[in-house]
Write a protein that holds these residues in place. Structure first.
Motif, mmCIF file in Angstrom:
data_model
loop_
_atom_site.group_PDB
_atom_site.id
_atom_site.type_symbol
_atom_site.label_atom_id
_atom_site.label_comp_id
_atom_site.label_asym_id
_atom_site.label_seq_id
_atom_site.Cartn_x
_atom_site.Cartn_y
_atom_site.Cartn_z
ATOM 1 N N VAL A 1 -11.533 -4.718 -3.066
ATOM 2 C CA VAL A 1 -12.148 -5.879 -2.720
ATOM 3 C C VAL A 1 -13.390 -5.591 -1.963
ATOM 4 C CG1 VAL A 1 -12.000 -8.210 -1.798
ATOM 5 C CG2 VAL A 1 -10.171 -7.236 -3.110
ATOM 6 N N ASP A 2 -14.514 -5.911 -2.366
ATOM 7 C CA ASP A 2 -15.789 -6.066 -1.241
ATOM 8 C C ASP A 2 -16.045 -7.353 -0.783
ATOM 9 O OD1 ASP A 2 -17.146 -6.330 -3.585
ATOM 10 O OD2 ASP A 2 -17.391 -4.433 -4.168
ATOM 11 N N ALA B 1 -2.168 -8.888 -3.370
ATOM 12 C CA ALA B 1 -3.079 -8.426 -2.815
ATOM 13 C C ALA B 1 -2.632 -7.702 -1.545
ATOM 14 C CB ALA B 1 -3.690 -9.572 -1.797
ATOM 15 N N THR B 2 -2.916 -6.373 -1.549
ATOM 16 C CA THR B 2 -2.413 -5.576 -0.380
ATOM 17 C C THR B 2 -3.450 -5.259 0.524
ATOM 18 O OG1 THR B 2 -1.122 -3.505 -0.111
ATOM 19 C CG2 THR B 2 -2.879 -3.382 -1.475
ATOM 20 N N PRO B 3 -3.356 -5.084 1.965
ATOM 21 C CA PRO B 3 -1.969 -4.848 2.386
ATOM 22 C C PRO B 3 -1.102 -6.156 2.800
ATOM 23 C CG PRO B 3 -3.668 -4.715 4.291
ATOM 24 C CD PRO B 3 -4.513 -4.946 2.990
ATOM 25 N N GLY B 4 -1.622 -7.350 2.550
ATOM 26 C CA GLY B 4 -0.803 -8.523 3.093
ATOM 27 C C GLY B 4 0.329 -8.716 2.040
ATOM 28 N N GLY B 5 0.114 -8.284 0.763
ATOM 29 C CA GLY B 5 1.460 -8.599 -0.092
ATOM 30 C C GLY B 5 1.312 -10.018 -0.766
ATOM 31 N N ARG C 1 -12.527 -8.178 2.603
ATOM 32 C CA ARG C 1 -13.209 -7.003 2.375
ATOM 33 C C ARG C 1 -12.273 -5.646 2.805
ATOM 34 N NH1 ARG C 1 -18.266 -4.646 0.983
ATOM 35 N NH2 ARG C 1 -18.346 -2.297 1.693
ATOM 36 N N GLY C 2 -12.102 -4.769 2.048
ATOM 37 C CA GLY C 2 -11.229 -3.836 2.399
ATOM 38 C C GLY C 2 -9.826 -3.963 1.747
ATOM 39 N N ASP C 3 -9.464 -5.111 1.349
ATOM 40 C CA ASP C 3 -8.225 -5.340 0.756
ATOM 41 C C ASP C 3 -8.068 -4.889 -0.823
ATOM 42 O OD1 ASP C 3 -7.185 -6.471 3.120
ATOM 43 O OD2 ASP C 3 -7.324 -8.717 2.111
ATOM 44 N N TRP C 4 -6.922 -4.924 -1.463
ATOM 45 C CA TRP C 4 -6.867 -4.311 -2.852
ATOM 46 C C TRP C 4 -6.258 -5.300 -3.545
ATOM 47 C CZ3 TRP C 4 -8.437 0.716 -4.568
ATOM 48 C CH2 TRP C 4 -8.974 1.510 -3.293
ATOM 49 N N ILE C 5 -6.533 -5.453 -4.783
ATOM 50 C CA ILE C 5 -5.839 -6.430 -5.652
ATOM 51 C C ILE C 5 -4.760 -5.093 -6.800
ATOM 52 C CG2 ILE C 5 -5.581 -8.047 -7.442
ATOM 53 C CD1 ILE C 5 -6.580 -8.951 -4.650
ATOM 54 N N VAL C 6 -3.796 -5.130 -6.818
ATOM 55 C CA VAL C 6 -3.062 -3.880 -7.261
ATOM 56 C C VAL C 6 -1.912 -4.712 -8.060
ATOM 57 C CG1 VAL C 6 -3.628 -2.434 -5.463
ATOM 58 C CG2 VAL C 6 -1.500 -3.726 -5.260
ATOM 59 N N ALA C 7 -1.414 -3.509 -9.088
ATOM 60 C CA ALA C 7 -0.033 -3.924 -9.831
ATOM 61 C C ALA C 7 1.033 -3.876 -8.738
ATOM 62 C CB ALA C 7 0.028 -2.942 -10.765
ATOM 63 N N PRO C 8 2.142 -4.683 -8.809
ATOM 64 C CA PRO C 8 3.047 -5.007 -7.821
ATOM 65 C C PRO C 8 3.603 -3.568 -7.266
ATOM 66 C CG PRO C 8 3.156 -6.771 -9.421
ATOM 67 C CD PRO C 8 2.214 -5.786 -9.927
ATOM 68 N N ALA C 9 3.770 -2.733 -8.379
ATOM 69 C CA ALA C 9 4.543 -1.429 -7.783
ATOM 70 C C ALA C 9 3.559 -0.561 -6.984
ATOM 71 C CB ALA C 9 4.826 -0.489 -9.289
ATOM 72 N N ILE D 1 -3.738 -0.279 5.817
ATOM 73 C CA ILE D 1 -4.364 -0.384 4.600
ATOM 74 C C ILE D 1 -3.806 -0.068 3.437
ATOM 75 C CG2 ILE D 1 -6.548 0.076 6.094
ATOM 76 C CD1 ILE D 1 -6.478 3.017 4.730
ATOM 77 N N GLY D 2 -4.420 -0.093 2.268
ATOM 78 C CA GLY D 2 -3.889 0.294 1.047
ATOM 79 C C GLY D 2 -4.347 1.782 0.717
ATOM 80 N N ALA D 3 -3.603 2.486 0.303
ATOM 81 C CA ALA D 3 -3.965 3.749 0.109
ATOM 82 C C ALA D 3 -2.995 4.796 -0.624
ATOM 83 C CB ALA D 3 -4.302 4.699 1.358
ATOM 84 N N LEU D 4 -3.436 5.448 -1.619
ATOM 85 C CA LEU D 4 -2.347 6.133 -2.510
ATOM 86 C C LEU D 4 -3.098 7.682 -2.458
ATOM 87 C CD1 LEU D 4 -2.089 3.974 -5.667
ATOM 88 C CD2 LEU D 4 -0.625 4.062 -3.972
ATOM 89 N N TYR D 5 -2.167 8.707 -3.041
ATOM 90 C CA TYR D 5 -2.488 10.009 -3.100
ATOM 91 C C TYR D 5 -3.913 9.993 -3.815
ATOM 92 C CZ TYR D 5 -2.200 14.602 -5.155
ATOM 93 O OH TYR D 5 -2.466 15.822 -5.524
ATOM 94 N N GLY D 6 -4.591 11.076 -3.352
ATOM 95 C CA GLY D 6 -5.653 11.367 -4.165
ATOM 96 C C GLY D 6 -6.978 10.774 -3.768
#
Length: 220
Positions: free
Chosen positions: A28-29, A58-62, A100-108, A173-178
């Protein structure tokens, strides 16, 4: 301008396309509200696909959200995918609950973190090296957070060198491998280098007192 446009197109062709496989992730920007529509977020899709009606987080808030409608590259669409710019009209959330800086993600994929391991390479043109527990500005996706760099092997990393590090953030924050990240110095005046996330859910190094004592050394 024509030569520049041609050059950028040629360079873009060298980059591998993002995959539409796996869970959906949008960095999200912007977050705003439109009369009669509600909350809208815009950003770049890092992975996966999104469809009207999808239930996401919405992550990191959940915060749970649902996609009412979406636009892809400024056009109304039913689906959006990796590599595209998307605007999502979301139900279940107020614009002030997403930044800004949040992510919208699949629940998993909801796994906020304030400590991650990575491989960091300092630019050969960096104005200075990094000491253990140095404060930095971290940029990942659209997120910007203050962090400390814990060097996992040694007390100093010089310009042009690479090392395994642990980044200890001031907020999740939201972060994943890679995921790619960039570091700037504490004054945000110079870009120091960048790297990739190796373990987004890292634990503090076992029997390593440096993280606990680093703040004291930095203050000294």
């Amino acid at each position: 301008m024509a030569e520049l446009r041609t050059h950028l197109q040629q360079e873009a062709m060298r980059f591998p396309g993002r995959t539409s496989q796996g869970g959906f992730r949008l960095a999200v920007d912007r977050s705003f509200s439109l009369p009669g529509i509600g909350t809208v977020v815009t950003g770049t899709v890092f992975a996966g696909m999104v469809r009207v009606g999808d239930e996401l987080l919405a992550t990191p808030g959940g915060k749970p959200v649902r996609v009412r409608s979406l636009h892809v590259q400024n056009r109304e669409a039913n689906t959006g995918g990796a590599g595209q710019r998307c605007a999502l009209n979301l139900a279940g959330v107020d614009k002030d609950e997403i930044a800004r800086g949040d992510w919208i993600v699949a629940p998993a994929l909801h796994a906020p973190t304030d400590r991650l391991d990575g491989r960091l390479t300092l630019s050969a043109s960096a104005p200075h090296g990094l000491k253990h527990w140095a404060p930095v500005h971290l940029h990942l996706g659209a997120a910007h957070a203050m962090a400390r760099v814990a060097l996992l092997d040694g007390e100093r990393l010089d310009a042009g060198q690479s090392a395994f590090v642990q980044l200890v953030l001031e907020q999740p924050i939201g972060a994943l491998y890679g995921d790619a990240f960039i570091l700037r110095d504490a004054d945000a005046r110079h870009t120091l280098g960048g790297g990739r996330v190796l373990d987004p859910g890292a634990a503090a190094p076992a029997q390593d007192p440096r993280a606990a004592s680093g703040a004291g050394r930095a203050a000294a």
